[in-house]
Design an enzyme around this catalytic site. Structure first.
Site: not given
Ligand SMILES: *Cc1c(COP(=O)(O)O)cnc(C)c1O
Length: 450
Positions: A116-117, A120, A129, A133, A136, A138, A297, A334, A341
């Site tokens: 995206r950037y 990085r 996981c 959560c 989440c 994702r 999100d 985000d 971000k």
């Protein structure tokens, strides 16, 4: 380590488990809670939780015995409980909800690699996981073992990185990289280290929080072979900071891994400045630097966790200046659709004139800063050698650098042609700004006069 001021907890249901088992991460993983029957042995479920657990298409549930023990079983509104025990609110759709709200899959040149950037990448190395959560970001892929990344995809990720020299920072995430078999994790790290332009590797992990016993000295001995390695953990509420987490963080920091924390602003969990202050204070006590506080999100299942953005601004207002700068995270939205971000913050700059700015501090004290009237910026020519190219992504900074004069929406030119014909007044050269980007240099360009 000096005795920690933090406590250990173990739910009544686990009173007879030997310490050997309890402290064994494999035992913790294979005894995770996910069915109504298993829950009922540890904590009585509410009707809403029971309904959620029997719903079709529920995002995967799994909670380690260690983490579920942090919940007060008598409190249906316990802030740890809300993060991991599903309720039927997560089945409710809301305006602007999306499956992939950050458009990560659209930014993936190869499955599992999000570029995206400019410098990085985010590398998704597993979909599994230690616990899941409920909010989440994702959840479209996480928890589903069949969605995990193949060997062939891993090789494609490595190949892409080898051929993309602008990438200097690789962020391993998922899923949670620290649930991978140690050999596989080590292979990923060593393959990344073979690529000379990759300067730092970071791991985003909630394993220290869900399964602190996984942070063994064997693991930290392995990790420290791959420095410079950074890590962000994910703690949302002070109740998650236990003696076990403090010890896990101590092992990681002693292995030379700087630790940060990424929290998510969650209604009913940590949407209060007093809780946030306690959270960041406890984090710095275990040598974890608060890094980001994310606005929740627009992801399926997370609607009931969302707060207005104003709540985040209010929290930041109550932190900056009121407590150590080290304890203040940055509040981030985000951007939906893949904008990345975006930091948001209260305003401290009230006004400005040609050589004066008017500022306010956290107490409401209003002051002026007198700027120099004889300032000459250092000439950019001397920094040319150290500039990093950001093809197509230099953005607003590119405007300041004179790479271009404007940024316009894709259809801007078409709209303003007004479907007119090419005529004698419409010479395209009229809109080439002198001295900007590929335009000609004006005769008085200071860089040309050296
Ligand atoms: C968050 C994120 C990063 C890292 O962002 P930093 O602000 O450098 O921590 C990189 N890539 C993607 C796709 C991300 O979402």
């Amino acid at each position: 380590m000096a005795s920690t001021p933090f406590t250990s907890k173990r739910a009544k249901a686990y009173a007879d488990i030997s310490d050997d088992k309890w402290n064994n991460w494999r035992w913790q993983l294979s005894n995770r809670i996910n069915t109504v029957e298993e829950f009922e042995r540890v904590l009585p479920l509410t009707d809403s939780e029971r309904r959620a657990l029997s719903a079709a298409n529920l995002f995967r549930v799994d909670i380690t015995p260690y983490f579920i023990s942090l919940i007060n079983p008598d409190d249906p509104d316990d802030p740890v409980r809300k993060q991991v025990v599903p309720t039927d609110s997560e089945l409710v759709p809301f305006t602007a909800m999306m499956e992939d709200s950050l458009a990560e899959d659209r930014h993936s040149p190869v499955p599992g690699l999000v570029h995206r950037y400019p410098d990085r990448v985010l590398m998704l190395v597993t979909t599994q996981c230690a616990s899941y959560c409920r909010y989440c970001t994702r959840s479209r892929i996480v928890g589903d073992p069949s969605a995990t990344f193949s060997r062939a995809e891993f090789e494609m990720q490595i190949e892409y990185l080898k051929h993309t020299p602008q990438v200097r920072d690789v962020l391993l995430s998922g899923g949670d990289p620290l649930v991978l078999a140690p050999k596989i994790l080590e292979e990923i790290l060593s393959r990344l280290r073979e690529i000379p332009h990759i300067e730092i590797v970071r791991i985003g992990s909630r394993v220290p929080v869900f399964l602190p016993m996984r942070i063994t000295t064997e693991l930290t001995d392995m990790l420290q072979k791959y420095h410079p390695l950074w890590m962000n953990i994910h703690v949302n509420h002070p109740n998650e900071i236990s003696a076990e987490l403090a010890e896990a963080c101590d092992r990681l920091t002693r292995a030379g891994i700087p630790l940060g924390n990424q929290a998510v602003l969650l209604a009913g969990v940590n949407d209060n400045v007093h809780i946030q202050r306690e959270l960041v204070h406890k984090l710095v006590r275990i040598r974890v630097r608060p890094y980001y506080l994310y606005q929740c999100d627009l992801v399926e299942g997370a609607g009931h966790f969302r707060t207005p953005v104003a709540k985040g601004i209010e929290i930041m207002e109550g932190l900056r200046g009121h407590t150590s700068g080290y304890a203040v995270h940055q509040y981030i939205i985000d951007a939906p659709g893949g904008g990345g971000k975006i930091p948001v913050s209260p305003n401290y700059l009230l006004s400005m004139s040609d050589h004066k700015v008017v500022l306010r501090n956290y107490e409401g004290y209003v002051t002026t800063y007198e700027e120099p009237t004889d300032y000459l910026p250092s000439r950019s020519a001397q920094f040319r050698g150290v500039k990093r190219p950001e093809p197509g992504q230099s953005g607003v900074f590119g405007l300041l650098e004179g790479e271009q004069m404007f940024i316009k929406p894709e259809t801007f030119d078409e709209v303003h042609e007004r479907s007119g014909i090419q005529h004698r007044l419409k010479d395209p050269k009229k809109w080439v700004p002198l001295g900007i980007g590929s335009g000609e240099s004006p005769k008085n360009d200071p860089e040309e006069q050296t």
